[in-house]
Design a protein around this motif. Structure first.
Motif, PDB file in Angstrom:
ATOM      1  N   TRP A  40       0.744  -1.200  -0.031  1.00 51.89           N
ATOM      2  CA  TRP A  40      -0.230   0.076   0.021  1.00 51.89           C
ATOM      3  C   TRP A  40       0.953   1.334  -0.086  1.00 51.89           C
ATOM      4  O   TRP A  40       0.356   2.528  -0.193  1.00 51.89           O
ATOM      5  CB  TRP A  40      -1.094  -0.074   1.033  1.00 51.89           C
ATOM      6  N   GLY A  41       2.113   0.929  -0.012  1.00 49.08           N
ATOM      7  CA  GLY A  41       3.012   2.311   0.224  1.00 49.08           C
ATOM      8  C   GLY A  41       4.273   1.966   1.193  1.00 49.08           C
ATOM      9  O   GLY A  41       4.328   2.054   2.177  1.00 49.08           O
ATOM     10  N   ASP A  42       5.471   1.455   0.301  1.00 56.39           N
ATOM     11  CA  ASP A  42       6.486   0.995   1.088  1.00 56.39           C
ATOM     12  C   ASP A  42       7.231   1.870   1.765  1.00 56.39           C
ATOM     13  O   ASP A  42       7.920   1.528   2.825  1.00 56.39           O
ATOM     14  CB  ASP A  42       7.191   0.106   0.042  1.00 56.39           C
ATOM     15  N   GLN A  43       6.966   3.056   1.478  1.00 56.85           N
ATOM     16  CA  GLN A  43       8.012   4.202   2.183  1.00 56.85           C
ATOM     17  C   GLN A  43       7.069   4.921   3.264  1.00 56.85           C
ATOM     18  O   GLN A  43       7.842   5.814   3.847  1.00 56.85           O
ATOM     19  CB  GLN A  43       8.252   5.203   0.898  1.00 56.85           C
ATOM     20  N   LEU A  44       5.940   4.210   3.276  1.00 52.37           N
ATOM     21  CA  LEU A  44       5.100   4.810   4.501  1.00 52.37           C
ATOM     22  C   LEU A  44       5.261   4.219   5.801  1.00 52.37           C
ATOM     23  O   LEU A  44       5.741   2.946   5.826  1.00 52.37           O
ATOM     24  CB  LEU A  44       3.592   4.810   4.481  1.00 52.37           C
TER      25      LEU A  44
ATOM     26  N   LYS B 115      -5.416  -1.165  -3.728  1.00 49.35           N
ATOM     27  CA  LYS B 115      -4.007  -1.070  -3.439  1.00 49.35           C
ATOM     28  C   LYS B 115      -3.098  -0.668  -4.396  1.00 49.35           C
ATOM     29  O   LYS B 115      -2.202   0.310  -4.342  1.00 49.35           O
ATOM     30  CB  LYS B 115      -3.574  -2.486  -3.221  1.00 49.35           C
ATOM     31  N   LYS B 116      -3.143  -1.028  -5.826  1.00 49.41           N
ATOM     32  CA  LYS B 116      -2.468  -0.494  -6.901  1.00 49.41           C
ATOM     33  C   LYS B 116      -2.752   0.997  -6.972  1.00 49.41           C
ATOM     34  O   LYS B 116      -1.737   1.778  -7.061  1.00 49.41           O
ATOM     35  CB  LYS B 116      -2.895  -1.273  -8.018  1.00 49.41           C
ATOM     36  N   ALA B 117      -3.937   1.621  -7.084  1.00 49.16           N
ATOM     37  CA  ALA B 117      -4.290   2.852  -7.404  1.00 49.16           C
ATOM     38  C   ALA B 117      -3.658   3.725  -6.004  1.00 49.16           C
ATOM     39  O   ALA B 117      -3.306   4.766  -6.467  1.00 49.16           O
ATOM     40  CB  ALA B 117      -5.665   3.148  -7.591  1.00 49.16           C
TER      41      ALA B 117
ATOM     42  N   ASN C  83      -3.086  -1.066   7.988  1.00 44.04           N
ATOM     43  CA  ASN C  83      -3.927  -1.859   7.098  1.00 44.04           C
ATOM     44  C   ASN C  83      -4.280  -3.184   7.597  1.00 44.04           C
ATOM     45  O   ASN C  83      -3.111  -3.644   8.156  1.00 44.04           O
ATOM     46  CB  ASN C  83      -3.339  -1.896   5.424  1.00 44.04           C
ATOM     47  N   LEU C  84      -5.239  -3.703   7.706  1.00 43.86           N
ATOM     48  CA  LEU C  84      -5.614  -4.783   8.208  1.00 43.86           C
ATOM     49  C   LEU C  84      -6.020  -6.154   7.195  1.00 43.86           C
ATOM     50  O   LEU C  84      -6.994  -5.526   6.648  1.00 43.86           O
ATOM     51  CB  LEU C  84      -6.519  -4.606   9.459  1.00 43.86           C
TER      52      LEU C  84
END
Length: 169
Positions: free
Chosen positions: A41-45, A81-83, A102-103
């Motif tokens: 969902w956003g690896d840098q978060l 997730k991609k968007a 995210n769960l």
């Protein structure tokens, strides 16, 4: 003979140390190490690991919490997730202003499923630990569902969550 060997050895050491020097480069902005908690969902978060940890971070940092419910094998979750991961505006706002979680399982807090347990769904919780049931998506039968085409609406709802934070707390 020994002087010859020593001089050859000295030349080899000098050559190897000269070749091993790194070239000068301009310092780059340090990237964060990707976390597995992102699940794409956003690896840098920076992602909270549990709902309890996310509530603690939200309260201590005075930031709203965004909770994303999804399943790894759900095609709707995968496309959302991609968007979500590719939208630079959303990623930037989440990084700067939100605590995120995210769960792939339901929590014991029934307030996080006000209209049922379906995926994907996104809810907001303010730092006073109030679930913002008034921040909804565009569907009346799945009020907290978003689709890839709804990224502008999601961004708008994120901004609403921030606005409520400033006006109500």
């Amino acid at each position: 003979m020994i002087k010859g060997l020593l001089s050859v050895l000295l030349v080899l050491v000098a050559l190897s140390s000269a070749m091993g020097k790194p070239e000068k480069t301009t310092p780059k902005k340090e990237k964060r190490i990707p976390q597995t908690l992102s699940r794409g969902w956003g690896d840098q978060l920076i992602w909270a690991q549990t709902y309890e940890e996310a509530l603690f971070w939200s309260r201590s940092k005075n930031k709203p919490l965004m909770v994303i419910f999804h399943l790894e094998d759900c095609p709707h979750s995968q496309s959302l997730k991609k968007a979500f991961a590719e939208d630079k505006d959303i990623q930037k706002l989440v990084d700067e202003e939100f605590v995120v979680l995210n769960l792939v399982y339901e929590t014991t807090d029934k307030h996080l499923s006000p209209d049922g347990q379906y995926v994907p769904r996104i809810l907001f919780v303010d730092p006073s630990m109030t679930v913002r049931a008034d921040i909804t998506g565009r569907y009346s039968n799945r009020m907290y569902a978003y689709e890839p085409a709804d990224m502008k609406l999601l961004l708008s709802n994120m901004q609403r969550a921030l606005k409520f934070l400033k006006t109500e707390l």
